[in-house]
Enzyme design. Structure first.
Site, short mmCIF file in Angstrom:
data_model
loop_
_atom_site.label_atom_id
_atom_site.label_comp_id
_atom_site.label_asym_id
_atom_site.label_seq_id
_atom_site.Cartn_x
_atom_site.Cartn_y
_atom_site.Cartn_z
CG ASN A 1 79.23 -48.94 65.33
OD1 ASN A 1 80.21 -49.31 64.67
ND2 ASN A 1 78.32 -48.11 64.85
CE LYS B 1 77.58 -54.26 59.88
NZ LYS B 1 77.36 -52.95 60.52
NE ARG B 2 83.03 -62.33 56.32
CZ ARG B 2 83.50 -63.47 55.82
NH1 ARG B 2 84.42 -64.15 56.48
NH2 ARG B 2 83.07 -63.93 54.66
CE1 TYR C 1 84.30 -39.10 67.74
CE2 TYR C 1 86.40 -40.13 68.28
CZ TYR C 1 85.27 -40.07 67.49
OH TYR C 1 85.09 -40.95 66.48
CD1 TRP C 2 86.94 -30.61 73.12
CD2 TRP C 2 87.10 -31.33 71.01
NE1 TRP C 2 88.15 -30.21 72.62
CE2 TRP C 2 88.27 -30.63 71.34
CE3 TRP C 2 86.96 -31.88 69.73
CZ2 TRP C 2 89.31 -30.47 70.42
CZ3 TRP C 2 87.98 -31.72 68.82
CH2 TRP C 2 89.15 -31.01 69.17
NE ARG C 3 82.26 -39.68 71.70
CZ ARG C 3 81.97 -40.45 70.65
NH1 ARG C 3 80.91 -40.22 69.94
NH2 ARG C 3 82.76 -41.43 70.31
CG ASP D 1 77.52 -45.77 60.60
OD1 ASP D 1 77.59 -46.69 61.42
OD2 ASP D 1 78.21 -44.72 60.67
CG ASN E 1 76.69 -41.29 59.91
OD1 ASN E 1 76.48 -40.10 60.03
ND2 ASN E 1 77.85 -41.86 60.26
CG ASP F 1 76.73 -45.05 65.78
OD1 ASP F 1 76.17 -44.10 66.36
OD2 ASP F 1 76.85 -46.18 66.28
P1 ADP Z 1 82.48 -50.75 59.21
O1 ADP Z 1 82.32 -49.49 58.43
O2 ADP Z 1 81.48 -50.88 60.31
O3 ADP Z 1 83.90 -51.05 59.62
P2 ADP Z 1 82.82 -52.77 57.10
O4 ADP Z 1 84.19 -52.26 56.83
O5 ADP Z 1 82.67 -54.22 57.41
O6 ADP Z 1 82.04 -51.95 58.23
O7 ADP Z 1 81.96 -52.43 55.81
C1 ADP Z 1 80.57 -52.42 55.81
C2 ADP Z 1 80.06 -52.65 54.41
O8 ADP Z 1 80.60 -51.66 53.53
C3 ADP Z 1 80.49 -53.97 53.78
O9 ADP Z 1 79.64 -55.04 54.16
C4 ADP Z 1 80.38 -53.64 52.31
O10 ADP Z 1 79.03 -53.62 51.91
C5 ADP Z 1 80.89 -52.21 52.26
N1 ADP Z 1 82.35 -52.16 52.06
C6 ADP Z 1 83.30 -51.85 52.95
N2 ADP Z 1 84.53 -51.90 52.41
C7 ADP Z 1 84.36 -52.24 51.13
C8 ADP Z 1 85.23 -52.46 50.00
N3 ADP Z 1 86.57 -52.34 50.11
N4 ADP Z 1 84.69 -52.81 48.82
C9 ADP Z 1 83.35 -52.94 48.69
N5 ADP Z 1 82.48 -52.74 49.68
C10 ADP Z 1 82.96 -52.41 50.88
#
Ligand code: ADP
Length: 310
Positions: free
Chosen positions: A160, A220-221, A93-95, A253, A27, A24
């Site tokens: 994370n 983030k969602r 994983y192997w860590r 990331d 990246n 993470d």
């Molecule tokens: P993680 O990878 O930590 O689970 P998220 O799934 O919330 O995080 O995604 C992180 C970011 O990646 C989002 O805020 C958005 O910018 C982008 N992203 C993730 N999924 C999508 C999607 N289906 N369409 C557009 N952007 C996305």
């Protein structure tokens, strides 16, 4: 970590794997560097050929590796990816023996590393960084962060949450909360927050994190609007739709990298969220967390080819 991703013959008794490196914070470092901000990566590696190649890969990306110590006779953590019939990815994983687990543990090494970290404008770490460290080492890290911020440094943190890395949810909660207490910028994912704290919705998550006095909180969602809490205001910022998503590994990331690189260039938080979305959008249109450098468009605030703007 060393990564082995299946190439051909998936499901076969002896599939072929492509070997690369990922993780993470690794990246995030790569994309921050690609967006033109200087990065120094701190960890421990071994002296095996994979560690050597990992160092070369970072150097080729322009990442400074002076704070990476190589422990004789050791080798880095490793994981493989398997794609099941329904397209889901499964990680093995192997860590347990990874030298990175010794970060901040040894007194002499810690003192050297702290001298190096004090020179940085901003430190970035994650819940995985915390999870792999020994509990006493985490205490030393927290004490260091307190002093670092007192001296003017900024700390950015992504919680994370990976349940298997922690002794219990309670231990994870305590360490994550203590780190947020020492953070300026929190880059959280609602899914992880729900897993760790049982938040029913984003409102609960924002309320709970409100007590940490963070200067910036980004939630983030996935494709749902990103929530930004900054300067006493909560803003929901649309995520531009991305067509032909191939693999969302490393989306969070990459978002963090776009956001942090922009903030370190003094771009306003709302525009930094847009930069985070642009970076993540590029990554999810490719397989794997690290997309080829040649295909990556460094962020200068312009729209990315083939992607709609919000
Ligand atoms: P993680 O990878 O930590 O689970 P998220 O799934 O919330 O995080 O995604 C992180 C970011 O990646 C989002 O805020 C958005 O910018 C982008 N992203 C993730 N999924 C999508 C999607 N289906 N369409 C557009 N952007 C996305």
């Amino acid at each position: 970590m060393v990564e082995f991703a299946p190439q051909q013959g998936q499901g076969a008794a002896a599939p072929l794997f492509a070997q690369s490196f990922a993780g993470d914070t690794y990246n995030t470092s790569i994309y921050i560097a690609r967006n033109g901000v200087q990065v120094s990566y701190a960890t421990l590696l071994g002296d095996d050929p994979y560690s050597e190649r990992m160092l070369q890969a970072m150097t080729a990306e322009g990442i400074d590796t002076v704070a990476i110590e190589q422990l004789p006779g050791r080798c880095p953590g490793l994981y493989t990816i398997q794609n099941s019939a329904d397209g889901e990815r499964q990680f093995t994983y192997w860590r347990r023996e990874s030298p990175a687990r010794e970060l901040f543990a040894d007194g002499h090494r810690r003192a050297q590393l702290q001298d190096h970290l004090r020179q940085m404008d901003c430190l970035y770490l994650s819940g995985i960084t915390l999870a792999i460290m020994a509990p006493e080492a985490r205490e030393h890290l927290l004490a260091f962060l307190r002093q670092y911020r007192h001296d003017g440094g900024r700390v950015a943190f992504d919680s994370n949450f990976r349940p298997r890395l922690w002794a219990s949810k309670e231990v994870a909660r305590e360490a994550v909360a203590a780190t947020l207490q020492q953070s300026d910028i929190a880059l959280l994912t609602l899914e992880d927050e729900q897993l760790l704290w049982g938040d029913r919705n984003a409102g609960k998550c924002l309320d709970r994190n409100g007590r940490h006095q963070l200067a910036e909180l980004v939630l983030k969602r996935g494709p749902e609007p990103v929530l930004l809490q900054y300067d006493g205001e909560l803003t929901a910022l649309d995520v531009p739709p991305v067509s032909d998503i191939v693999d969302t590994t490393g989306a969070g990331d990459a978002f963090n990298a776009g956001y942090l690189a922009a903030r370190l260039k003094r771009v306003e938080p709302e525009l930094a969220v847009a930069a985070g979305n642009r970076c993540a959008a590029q990554v999810i249109r490719h397989r794997g967390a690290i997309i080829p450098a040649a295909g990556y468009q460094p962020d200068n605030g312009a729209p990315i080819d083939g992607l709609a703007r919000a």
